[in-house]
Every structure is written in C-alpha cells, then in structure tokens.
Design a protein around this motif. Structure first.
Motif, PDB file in Angstrom:
ATOM      1  N   LEU A 363      11.209 -42.723   7.721  1.00  0.00           N
ATOM      2  CA  LEU A 363       9.707 -44.039   7.789  1.00  0.00           C
ATOM      3  C   LEU A 363       8.792 -43.203   8.029  1.00  0.00           C
ATOM      4  CD1 LEU A 363      11.144 -46.550   9.761  1.00  0.00           C
ATOM      5  CD2 LEU A 363      11.145 -46.468   7.307  1.00  0.00           C
ATOM      6  N   GLU A 364       8.161 -41.875   7.333  1.00  0.00           N
ATOM      7  CA  GLU A 364       7.481 -41.288   7.959  1.00  0.00           C
ATOM      8  C   GLU A 364       6.328 -40.908   7.065  1.00  0.00           C
ATOM      9  OE1 GLU A 364       5.150 -41.237  11.159  1.00  0.00           O
ATOM     10  OE2 GLU A 364       7.543 -42.077  12.175  1.00  0.00           O
ATOM     11  N   GLN A 365       7.120 -41.364   5.794  1.00  0.00           N
ATOM     12  CA  GLN A 365       6.261 -41.086   3.974  1.00  0.00           C
ATOM     13  C   GLN A 365       5.341 -41.209   4.520  1.00  0.00           C
ATOM     14  OE1 GLN A 365       6.490 -42.039   1.140  1.00  0.00           O
ATOM     15  NE2 GLN A 365       6.386 -40.644   0.155  1.00  0.00           N
ATOM     16  N   PRO A 366       4.417 -40.571   4.204  1.00  0.00           N
ATOM     17  CA  PRO A 366       2.929 -40.308   4.177  1.00  0.00           C
ATOM     18  C   PRO A 366       2.400 -41.601   3.442  1.00  0.00           C
ATOM     19  CG  PRO A 366       2.989 -38.441   3.683  1.00  0.00           C
ATOM     20  CD  PRO A 366       4.567 -39.153   3.523  1.00  0.00           C
ATOM     21  N   ASP A 367       3.233 -41.965   2.155  1.00  0.00           N
ATOM     22  CA  ASP A 367       2.146 -43.096   1.255  1.00  0.00           C
ATOM     23  C   ASP A 367       2.856 -44.632   1.411  1.00  0.00           C
ATOM     24  OD1 ASP A 367       0.921 -41.918  -1.043  1.00  0.00           O
ATOM     25  OD2 ASP A 367       2.261 -40.803  -1.832  1.00  0.00           O
ATOM     26  N   TYR A 368       4.165 -44.468   2.596  1.00  0.00           N
ATOM     27  CA  TYR A 368       4.743 -45.161   2.660  1.00  0.00           C
ATOM     28  C   TYR A 368       3.717 -46.352   3.419  1.00  0.00           C
ATOM     29  CZ  TYR A 368       7.485 -48.142   6.008  1.00  0.00           C
ATOM     30  OH  TYR A 368       8.325 -49.165   7.095  1.00  0.00           O
TER      31      TYR A 368
END
Length: 969
Positions: A363-368
């Motif tokens: 949930l730290e994926q940059p695009d998310y």
C-alpha cells in the motif's frame, strides 16, 4: 454403469465457452413407440447445475458436486412421464456459474443427456447437434454473487420468457441448434461416474405466520458490483483470497443542490473522496457505513478506495437524496462502458494460498499513493494505463440486498388476519395492502430453519416487482442481515396469475417479501419452500425426563438434516460447502440420529481429489480455493478409520488407505529437527483467541497429528496391510514424546499453545490445547491428572472454548474421563442458551465470540451449523449408553449414565439395519432397563454403579437385506 458406452455428446450454445452466470435452456422432441416407455432411463450431467423436465414436469435436479476429472452423472427412471405413440420432449435448464467457488471448479458450459428406451427400443434421444438451445431471456446474468462460496442470486423478468418451453408442443423452431463440444471424455470432464448417493428429497413446506407488515422505501439508487473479478479478471478461475490496491471511480451529477447520503450496506469501504475531499462523519452499525454530503448542483467526482482482501461476493453501494441525481462513467473509461463505474488499478495485488504463505499487499506503491489525490475525472488521464470500465456483467442496479438493509423509511402496521391466507395455501388468496408512495413489505416466518428452493404463486399486474430475502434470525425490531451473503430473489411479474420456483438452493427461516411498483393490488396465493435434503429416516431418537434436553436433541437432529445435501455441508445459508473437518463430527451425529452411510462414504472419497492441488489435501472439497487446515486433514483420517470401524467395511479401508498414507507421508515431511510438525497453513481449531499462528509449531495440531497416525495404523490393519501400521504407531509415539517434552510449561502446569516461527514460546494457555492433549493421550501420570482437573474446573485465566465445534472435542474428553454430569451440565448451559433465544437449529458460535461483540443482538454468524450438533451424538452415547465395542457393531455396550434424570428412552440405528433401542426409568435406587436389538448383536448391558435393578432384553431378527449383502456381523 461406470463403464457404459455413450452415444450422447457434450453440447452447449451461445458464443461463450464459459459465460458468467448464464441460465441456458435445451430441448429435444422425439417419438416413443408403444412399450418404449417401460423401463426407460435417462442419463444426464451438466456443468454447472441442471433442472430436468420431461413433458413439462420437473423430473430432477443435479448433478452432485464433482471434481472435473470424475464428473458424476444421474440416472432417472422416467417411463411414467413418457407418452407412447406421441411426441415427447426433454427440456433441461442448465445453470452455468462461469466463476469458480467453494463447491465448483470452473470448467465450461456443457450438457450431456441420453435416453434409453425400454425393452429393445434403443436410444430414444441423445444430446447432439440436433438439440435446440436458447439462453433463458428472463434471467439477468448481471445478478449479484451470493457469496464467495456460492453462485448467484436470481433476477428474473417473467415478461421476457414463455414458461411453456418445457412442454412437448412448444414451438422451438426459432431456437438455434446446439454446438457440439465433444464426446464423453472431452472437455474438462475426463471421466464420467454414476451418482454414488440417492437423490435428494423435495418436500413442500409452508410458513407458520406473517410476522410483520410494513410500508417501506429503499434508497433511490442501489447497486451490487463484483469488484474482485472486475479488478482481477483471472480471479474468476479460482476461489483463492486476493488482495489488491485500487479504486472505483464515478461521476455523480446533482440536478440541484442538496443533501445526499452515500451508503455501503455491507461495509468493505475504507476511504471515499468527493472532488478530492476525504469524506468524514461516517455512521451506522458495523458493517454498514453511511455518510451525509452537502453537494452543489453539477458534477462531482467520487473516488472509492476498495483496497484490501477480497474473497468474492458482492460490493454493495447505495445513495439517497431529496434531489435528483445520476451516476455516469468517467470520461477516461466511458467509451463502450455500460456501467457508471471505472476501475482504477490494481496498482499491486497478491493471491493468498494458505499453506504457501502470501506476499504482503504493497500500500506504499507510489502510483497508488499518488492516485489518492485524484480530484477530477480529467485527472484520470495520467493514470490511463490503470483505468478501464467496470464490465457490465459485474454491475447490477437490481440490488435487493442493499435495498433491504438500507430502508430509508419504514412504518409498521398490525398484520390483518386475511394476510395469513398466503401462508396457508388457502384457495382464497391474500390481498396485499398498498401504501401511497411506498412499497409493501411482509416478513413471513416459516417457524424454523429450512433449506431448499423458494417459491410463490401470485396474481399481479405486469411490471410488479416481488423481492424475496431470506434471513435466519430476527428478534423484535432487530434483523440479523446476512452480511456476506446475498440471499435474495427479484422477480418482475408478467400480468396475471403466475408461479415461480427458484432453481437456486437457499437456507433461511424468515422470508422478507417486498412488493414494489404494483399498479394494482397483488393477490398472494401461497409462499413456500421445497425443502431438499439427503433422504433419511429418523431411525434414531431420544427422549428423557428433561424437556430442555429433548429440545436440544431435536435442534441437533434438525440441524444435521439441513446440512445433509449431496455431501455434509457446514450450513445451508452462508456457504453450503463441504468442509472436511466439520464432516467428521457431523458423521458421528448422523450415525446416531439417521444412520446414513452412503453420504459419509461419498464425503470421505471426495477428499483425495484435491491431491492435484496439494498432497496435504484442501479443507473444503471439491473447491477452487487452495486452502489447507492441517487439522481438517487429520480429522478426515480419523473419520476414515471411524467409518471403517462403524460399518466393518474392510473393502472401503483398502480403497481409501493409499490416499491416507499419501497425505500423512507428506505431512511427516514437515516434522522438523525438534521432532514436531512445523508448517505454514491455516492452523485453525476454534473461533477463539487461542495462539494458533499460520506459521510455526501449533500444539493442538501436533496432538491431532499424533492421533491421526494412531488411527491410520488401525485403518492399515483393517485395509489388510498390517505391516504398514507399526511404523505409523512408532511415529505417533515419537511425536507424543516430543510434544510432552517441549510444549509443556512446568510453571503453569499446562501445555502452551504454540512455538512461533521465530522460536518464541507462546504465553497463551487455552482450554482448547488442554482438551486436545487429554483427548489425544499426550499426557501421562500427574500431568494427565492435572488435565482431568482442568476439564472439570477450567482455569479462568485460560482461553475458554469459543464454539460448539470445539465443545464436541470437550465432550469427548469428558466422556473419556467419566465426567458425564459435567458434560450434561455444559450441554444444558450452552445449548439451553440457544433454546432460550428461540433457536430451532444449532448456532455456529457462542455469543461471546469476538465478531458478535460489536452488536449485542448478534448471537452468532450462522444460526444453522452442523459442526455444532454434538448433543445428537452424546445424548445417545451417554444417557442411553449405546456404544460400539467392535467393528461393524458385532458387539455393543448399553451402559446408561442417568446424570440426574428420572427416565430416558431412545434408539441408535445400526449400519447393517435395525437399531438398538433402550428405555430406562429410576425409582428410588432401582433402575428398570429395557433393551431391544437384533439377536446377532452381542450386548454388554450394565446397570450404573450405585443402582440396583433389572434388565429385560428383546431381540429382533437381522435385516434380510443386510444378510443378503453380507453386512451382518
């Protein structure tokens, strides 16, 4: 029959190989010569389910659940339905799921049928390219998923279909010809095997009363979405739990400024942004969530974070406002989109297979993280690679569940006596009251829980909507909604008198019937359920001087019956799934109440079919969820040994033995350097806060493995391979010593719950672990004495038993220790609480379970759960004292334990036929004991210690059918 030669071919229709939620009709007309009806038999199978009609009369349903490698087919004697010298018709409705679930492995659409005429007539009809087919236009394939475990709810528009399609004189000339899939052995169905159990019953049951009448309003807009399959299209091929990071997006247009309430009737929402502003002020009892918004006239961009775990089922969303509003798809996904939603993502996803571990969701994926800042539909352009329409097949505005959970207005009225006509099947119909500007809701009480196919008959103007919603529990104004289960039907009427019977099985007690959009009064003739279960006779019974125990025995019996379908199932409502571990206890109850054998053997034989998924065998079968609970496999091993011992069936033992040996061999490979089972998996035993991590050394699991190894050694001997028994017994003893040496805590004088994967010893002590230790013969000497003390006086600091399932093992331990009074006291307390709260079936959980604490009215999740029916077994085994002493019941004990009762009587059926009947009464210190049993069963009859008395035995001759089959002792 297993090797029969088929002339029929698998057929299908339409353009899709495996369409989502399609009801497809097939027809064939043919001539029957004189005499050809005598002995005529129809063989049939389908993917996924079928309803068979012969000359307009419903003749059967099926097939039983199967592994595709061994697809079951049914055989019907249909001569009585055929008309010699005339044109006849076979019509078949096939319900193809098109998605995998907990009782279905996704294959492809298909029908196979072959009719053999009597005498020398030969084949009268067989599926081929001459059959006609049409999608059933009345059924809406966009209907909501019922749950991750099951298929789909009904949406049926009777205006779009001619119900005479099953009759011989129906004109099907405009129906297309069927497509040939291939001969037997093609497609996913590698082998065809005949049905191995009797057909299920179908008995019409009518309600007991109309419980309430209300005028109601639903929200202005409600919808059910399949976010899981929309976000991850390939997830339709499996039932594993998925986790994803992503969003739903829509544009909400207000015609004028005003308040709008956004609702999520089934929860599963974390964050919602409107025009980039995070919504706050959420309210509603969990899992329902609602938020009030003040919105200006015009467009508003709505972004809904749906990240998290998703097993399947429907995502329910609704909105209500005094102002007019509409929803549309954002421009970035609008081209060709017939739903108002776009999917944004997934930015990351995982598939959770229990016994293999799982990658955490990122949930730290940059695009998310960046997508959380989207404020306008034009901002989606920079996320175009993640934006796509929510497919139309995964969106429905016929959301009966959401419209029942969220009623924006409800006014109660006294129920007029005339309404009861609809529950009495009266010749005179009940006229349903109408309310200006509101819908009419009836709550119909069927008196107790039932499982089967809901139906009704009504006269209504064209376009009237009749919604039906099944509930298990109500009390006063409280309704326990089936969160996680869309247990609903929507039926849109054609004009006039009509009847509908849903082809989808449902479990419920209360049926909420809501009449919507009626332009004239609706006349309701009858409402009913075709109760369907495994065919049994009540050969076992129990009565005693305690009325409460009698009621408890009865709800245990009824629960077990409702959970006997083509396999044992956990519950008739939420899941209808054959959970392997549950069925061990269910089989024991069944032995004492009904005595059915084929269903037990079928369940045991189905389990090794999961060997292609994992040699550890999955915990529910046949299933597309690759999930392992090691204890459930161990219980299966024990159940195999118990079935062989109960029946004396050594042939079964020999057939099942290789599969038992196979899985235990693979489990023993997970025994580590400590000499203990150390495994990743769903290491479950009880719904309670015991320390049972999904990775590490779980104590109760090691103990049950030791017991399974001992039981397997006995099974090997029965299978005729005694040389394979000794090594298993040795491994069991080594495991027992390792448990006793490493998992006992000397200071607390108890076994710890586990050793974590990092080597940390658990600080948790539970009654569950101590019960299992005693039951599995782990402790000896002083330690065993200590455990016996815990059984009678559970320490308050220990985690207490959290489910009736765990109580079954507790009662087994109490019986072994001779604590019969304590067992009966616990049954009175735990099950008496259910009776006090109006239970007609046994609950899945006890009220102190954590999931129930958020709402004091919620006493349990499922109100009908067969893993909880323990009294059906123990009252016969203990109070009547009827117990098997030898394989096949060649010898049996009758040793009653009065437990403070004045009298008791009852019977336990025998596998070879007949039953042992016991009746006793105590007067002062004397017991009069009467026993009846077949004269070839050796009985060890005992008056309880401390009582004097007399014994009278009467004998019956052995069953002639059993003798012919070689089943007599």
């Amino acid at each position: 029959m297993a090797g029969r030669q088929w002339s029929a071919q698998w057929i299908w229709g339409g353009e899709e190989v495996s369409p989502r939620n399609e009801w497809r009709c097939f027809r064939k007309t043919f001539h029957v010569p004189e005499g050809g009806e005598n002995g005529a038999r129809l063989h049939i199978s389908a993917d996924s389910r079928y309803v068979l009609f012969v000359n307009g009369e419903r003749a059967g349903r099926g097939p039983v659940r199967s592994w595709p490698a061994e697809q079951f087919y049914d055989t019907y004697d249909i001569g009585r339905l055929l008309k010699p010298g005339r044109t006849n018709a076979i019509a078949v409705l096939v319900l193809h799921f098109g998605v995998a679930n907990f009782y279905y492995i996704r294959g492809r659409g298909g029908l196979l049928a072959e009719l053999e005429g009597g005498g020398r007539t030969g084949t009268l009809a067989a599926t081929d390219g001459s059959w006609r087919t049409s999608r059933l236009a009345a059924q809406d394939p966009r209907s909501p998923r019922m749950s991750c475990q099951q298929g789909f709810a009904d949406i049926y528009d009777a205006r779009k279909w001619d119900e005479r399609w099953t009759e011989a004189d129906y004109d099907d000339a405009d129906w297309p010809l069927a497509n040939i899939v291939g001969p037997v052995g093609s497609g996913p169905w590698k082998k065809l095997v005949p049905r191995d159990i009797p057909f299920l019953t179908e008995e019409t049951v009518y309600p007991s009363r109309v419980a309430s009448l209300q005028a109601v309003k639903p929200p202005k807009w409600a919808a059910a979405l399949d976010v899981r399959n929309g976000m991850l299209p390939d997830s339709a091929d499996h039932a594993d739990r998925v986790k994803y990071a992503g969003f739903l997006a829509t544009v909400l247009t207000m015609r004028e400024s005003g308040k709008l309430t956004l609702g999520f009737p089934n929860g599963r929402v974390s964050s919602v942004w409107v025009d980039g502003r995070l919504c706050g002020g959420w309210y509603g009892d969990q899992p329902e969530r609602y938020c009030d918004l003040e919105l200006a006239a015009g467009d508003h961009f709505v972004l809904i974070d749906v990240s998290g775990g998703d097993h399947g089922g429907s995502f329910h969303i609704a909105a209500d406002s005094g102002s007019e509003f509409v929803l549309r798809s954002p421009a970035a996904a609008a081209a060709g989109n017939d739903t108002p939603f776009a999917i944004v993502g997934p930015f990351h996803y995982t598939i959770d297979i229990d016994h293999q571990g799982v990658e955490p969701l990122d949930l730290e994926q940059p695009d998310y993280v960046r997508a959380k800042g989207i404020k306008h539909e034009r901002d989606l352009e920079s996320f175009r690679e993640w934006v796509r329409p929510l497919p139309g097949g995964m969106y429905s505005e016929d959301d009966v569940f959401g419209s029942n959970v969220w009623r924006t207005a409800a006014v109660s009225y006294a129920v007029p006596p005339e309404l009861d006509r609809c529950v009495q099947a009266s010749p005179e119909p009940a006229v349903v009251p109408r309310f200006d500007g509101m819908d009419t809701e009836l709550v119909i009480d069927f008196g107790k829980e039932w499982s089967g196919f809901i139906g009704f008959e009504a006269e209504a103007p064209e376009g009237t909507v009749i919604d039906l919603y099944g509930l298990e529990y109500m009390k006063d104004d409280y309704r326990q909604h089936t969160y996680g289960l869309d247990n609903t039907i929507r039926y849109i009427c054609r004009g006039g008198r009509q009847q509908y019977i849903s082809p989808v099985r449902r479990g419920f007690r209360y049926l909420v019937v809501t009449i919507r959009q009626a332009s004239a009064p609706v006349r309701l003739h009858r409402v009913f359920v075709n109760q369907s279960a495994y065919p049994v006779a009540q050969n076992g019974y129990f009565r005693c001087s305690d009325a409460l125990l009698n009621d408890i025995w009865e709800i245990s019996r009824h629960t077990t019956l409702l959970c006997m379908e083509d396999t044992f199932v956990d519950c008739p409502s939420y899941e209808q799934v054959f959970w392997v571990g549950d069925s061990r206890n269910e089989a024991l109850v069944n032995y004492y109440v009904f005595g059915a054998l084929d269903i037990v053997k079928r369940c045991l034989n189905l389990v090794p079919g999961s060997g292609e998924m994992t040699p550890l065998y999955v915990d529910q079968v046949p299933s597309a969820w690759n999930s392992v609970i090691p204890n459930w496999t161990f219980f299966w091993v024990t159940a195999c040994a118990e079935y062989a011992a109960h029946t004396g069936d050594r042939a079964f033992a020999a057939r099942i033995w290789p599969a038992v040996r196979h899985t235990l061999t693979h489990y023993l490979r997970h025994v580590g350097e400590r000499g203990l089972l150390d495994i990743k998996g769903w290491n479950l035993l009880d719904w309670a806060p015991i320390d049972q991590p999904n990775d590490g050394i779980v104590t109760h699991q090691n103990m049950f493995l030791a017991k399974a190894l001992r039981d397997a050694a006995g099974l090997a001997a029965a299978a005729g391979v005694p040389q394979e028994a000794a090594p298993l017994a040795e491994r069991a003893d080594a495991l027992r010593k390792a448990i006793d040496g490493q998992l006992w805590d000397e200071e607390r004088q108890a076994y710890i719950d586990c050793i974590h994967a990092d080597g940390r010893r658990s600080a948790t002590f539970s009654m569950q672990t101590q019960v299992v230790a005693y039951l599995c013969d782990i402790a000896e000497g002083k330690r065993k004495e200590r455990l016996e003390g815990y059984l009678v006086a559970p320490p308050a600091s220990f985690v207490q038993i959290g489910s009736p399932f765990m109580s079954f093992f507790y009662y087994e331990a109490l019986v072994r220790s001779g604590q019969y009074d304590r067992m009966i006291a616990d049954i009175r307390h735990s099950y008496g609480m259910m009776i006090e709260n109006g239970a007609t079936t046994c609950w899945e959980m006890y009220p102190n379970f954590s999931e129930n604490r958020a709402n004091p009215n919620q006493l349990t999740r499922s109100h009908c759960h067969a893993w909880s029916a323990a009294p059906g077994y123990f009252l016969g085994a203990v109070v009547l004292g009827i117990r098997r002493l030898d394989d096949g019941w060649k010898r049996a004990a009758v040793a009653p334990e009065p437990c403070g009762l004045q009298w008791a009587r009852g019977a336990v059926p025998l596998p070879q036929g007949g039953r042992i009947e016991v009746s006793w009464r105590i007067d002062g210190g004397r017991m009069e004991l009467h026993v009846s049993a077949p004269d070839d069963v050796e009985l060890d009859i005992r008056i309880p210690d401390g009582l004097s008395g007399s014994v009278t035995r009467s004998a019956t001759r052995p069953s002639p059918l059993a003798a012919a089959a070689g089943m007599t002792p």
